[in-house]
Scaffold this motif. Structure first.
Motif, PDB file in Angstrom:
ATOM      1  N   ASP A  38       0.806  -1.219   0.000  1.00  0.00           N
ATOM      2  CA  ASP A  38       0.000   0.000   0.000  1.00  0.00           C
ATOM      3  C   ASP A  38       0.841   1.272   0.000  1.00  0.00           C
ATOM      4  N   ALA A  39       2.161   1.126   0.074  1.00  0.00           N
ATOM      5  CA  ALA A  39       3.078   2.265  -0.001  1.00  0.00           C
ATOM      6  C   ALA A  39       4.327   1.762  -0.710  1.00  0.00           C
ATOM      7  N   PRO A  40       4.265   1.575  -2.026  1.00  0.00           N
ATOM      8  CA  PRO A  40       5.298   0.837  -2.754  1.00  0.00           C
ATOM      9  C   PRO A  40       6.661   1.494  -2.817  1.00  0.00           C
ATOM     10  N   ASP A  41       6.791   2.704  -2.295  1.00  0.00           N
ATOM     11  CA  ASP A  41       8.109   3.336  -2.235  1.00  0.00           C
ATOM     12  C   ASP A  41       8.818   3.050  -0.914  1.00  0.00           C
ATOM     13  N   ALA A  50      -0.208  -2.356  14.504  1.00  0.00           N
ATOM     14  CA  ALA A  50      -0.476  -0.922  14.375  1.00  0.00           C
ATOM     15  C   ALA A  50      -0.123  -0.362  13.008  1.00  0.00           C
ATOM     16  N   GLY A  51       0.525  -1.168  12.154  1.00  0.00           N
ATOM     17  CA  GLY A  51       0.791  -0.745  10.782  1.00  0.00           C
ATOM     18  C   GLY A  51       2.081   0.008  10.564  1.00  0.00           C
ATOM     19  N   GLY A  52       2.872   0.233  11.621  1.00  0.00           N
ATOM     20  CA  GLY A  52       4.115   0.975  11.475  1.00  0.00           C
ATOM     21  C   GLY A  52       5.299   0.064  11.214  1.00  0.00           C
ATOM     22  N   VAL A  85       8.061   5.988  11.830  1.00  0.00           N
ATOM     23  CA  VAL A  85       9.002   5.581  10.779  1.00  0.00           C
ATOM     24  C   VAL A  85       8.417   5.845   9.395  1.00  0.00           C
ATOM     25  N   PRO A  86       7.255   5.271   9.034  1.00  0.00           N
ATOM     26  CA  PRO A  86       6.714   5.589   7.695  1.00  0.00           C
ATOM     27  C   PRO A  86       6.240   7.023   7.559  1.00  0.00           C
ATOM     28  N   ARG A  87       5.887   7.684   8.660  1.00  0.00           N
ATOM     29  CA  ARG A  87       5.486   9.094   8.548  1.00  0.00           C
ATOM     30  C   ARG A  87       6.645   9.939   8.048  1.00  0.00           C
ATOM     31  N   PHE A  88       7.840   9.687   8.570  1.00  0.00           N
ATOM     32  CA  PHE A  88       8.975  10.480   8.098  1.00  0.00           C
ATOM     33  C   PHE A  88       9.386  10.086   6.698  1.00  0.00           C
ATOM     34  N   ILE A  89       9.615   8.798   6.466  1.00  0.00           N
ATOM     35  CA  ILE A  89      10.190   8.422   5.170  1.00  0.00           C
ATOM     36  C   ILE A  89       9.190   8.572   4.030  1.00  0.00           C
ATOM     37  N   GLY A  90       7.906   8.515   4.350  1.00  0.00           N
ATOM     38  CA  GLY A  90       6.906   8.684   3.310  1.00  0.00           C
ATOM     39  C   GLY A  90       6.502  10.126   3.081  1.00  0.00           C
ATOM     40  N   GLY A  91       7.039  11.024   3.905  1.00  0.00           N
ATOM     41  CA  GLY A  91       6.687  12.436   3.777  1.00  0.00           C
ATOM     42  C   GLY A  91       7.738  13.230   3.028  1.00  0.00           C
TER      43      GLY A  91
END
Length: 264
Positions: A38-41, A50-52, A85-91
Motif C-alpha cells: 500500500d506504499a510501494p516506495d 499498528a501498521g508501522g 518511521v513511515p510518517r517520516f520516510i513517506g513524507g
C-alpha cells in the motif's frame, strides 16, 4: 529496534554501515523486509498490529529506525511509536521540520528514540528529554536509553564495527548480532525492571520465553550511492529463519522514476 550500532561517515566503512536487532514479543504479528503493497516506495519490515515499522527506508534514500526507552514504568501512548518511521520516510518534510512535529506530538507516544534522515545527514531525537542531535562522523550506538549510552551490548557491537577494515558482509553482521554473551552483573544498567529482567535483556541476541530478538538487519550505504539492506528473521529461541536482501540506488525524484531493486 532495540539495539543499533552504526559507523557513520567513516574513512574505512563509508557513508553508513548500520547493524540492528529488533526485539519484540513473539506473539506480535509482523511481516519481514519487503516493499509495502500500500506504499510501494517504502522498504522495511512491518508491524501488523499498528501498521508501522521499526526500520525502513524509501526509494529516495530517506531512512528511519526507532527504539523504545526503558524507564521501569509502564507507558501507554495514544499512538503507536512505529507509525513515526513511515510518517517520516513517506513524507516530504526535512529532518529539522519533522523534528519540530516530534516535539509538538511527543506526549502522544510512549518514550522513544528516533534515528532518521538521509544516508549522509542523520539525526537522533529522544522524546523523553525532547532532545534533537545531528549525528557526527564516527561509531554510534542506540538501545533503550539514549544515543551512545555505553550498555555492554552496545559496546560489543561498537567494537565489532571499530575493528572493521571494510563494510561487513551479511554473514559477519548476523554473527555479531547473534551474540548471546551475558555481561557481568556489575556491568548491567539499572533501568528499574529488576535484576532478572536486566539479565534477560542484556545480550545482543535476546531469547526470552515470550520476548526476544525477532530479526537482525544490516544496512550498507556505498560512496557511489547504492544502499543494500539485508534481514535475517529469527524464531523464538534464536534459531535462524529466512534471509532477505535488497539493493537500491536512491533517486530524489523517485515519484516519476522506477528504482532498481534486487531481491534475493
Amino acid at each position: 529496534m532495540c539495539v543499533i550500532a552504526l559507523a557513520y561517515q567513516t574513512r574505512l566503512l563509508g557513508p553508513l554501515v548500520l547493524i540492528a536487532n529488533r526485539d519484540e514479543a513473539y506473539a506480535r504479528a509482523s511481516t519481514p523486509l519487503a516493499w509495502w503493497d500500500d506504499a510501494p516506495d517504502i522498504l522495511g519490515g512491518r508491524d501488523l498490529v499498528a501498521g508501522g515499522s521499526w526500520l525502513a527506508l524509501d526509494k529516495r534514500g530517506r531512512f528511519a529506525a526507532i527504539t523504545n526507552i526503558r524507564t521501569g514504568q509502564p507507558h501507554h501512548g495514544t499512538r503507536s511509536r512505529g507509525e513515526l518511521v513511515p510518517r517520516f520516510i513517506g513524507g516530504d518534510d526535512s529532518a529539522l521540520v519533522f523534528a519540530r512535529t516530534l516535539a509538538q506530538e511527543r506526549s502522544q507516544y510512549a518514550p522513544y528514540n528516533l534515528l532518521f534522515g538521509e544516508m549522509r545527514d542523520l539525526y537522533h531525537y529522544n522524546s523523553q528529554h525532547d532532545r534533537l542531535s545531528r549525528l557526527t562522523p564516527g561509531i554510534h550506538t542506540l538501545s533503550n536509553a539514549t544515543l551512545d549510552t555505553p550498555w555492554p551490548k552496545c559496546r560489543r557491537l561498537a567494537g565489532n564495527l571499530q575493528a572493521c577494515q571494510r563494510p561487513p558482509d551479511a554473514m559477519t553482521a548476523f554473527a555479531w548480532l547473534g551474540d548471546r554473551s551475558l555481561p557481568d552483573s556489575r556491568e548491567l544498567p539499572n533501568t528499574g525492571v529488576g535484576l532478572a529482567l536486566e539479565k534477560m535483556l542484556a545480550p545482543v541476541l535476546i531469547t526470552g520465553r515470550d520476548y526476544g530478538t525477532r530479526s537482525s538487519t544490516l544496512l550498507v550505504a556505498q560512496p557511489r550511492g547504492d544502499i543494500s539492506l539485508s534481514e535475517l528473521t529469527l524464531n523464538p529461541g534464536g534459531s535462524h529463519g529466512a534471509k532477505r536482501h535488497y539493493t537500491l540506488r536512491p533517486d530524489p525524484n523517485y515519484r516519476k522514476t522506477v528504482c532498481e531493486e534486487n531481491p534475493a
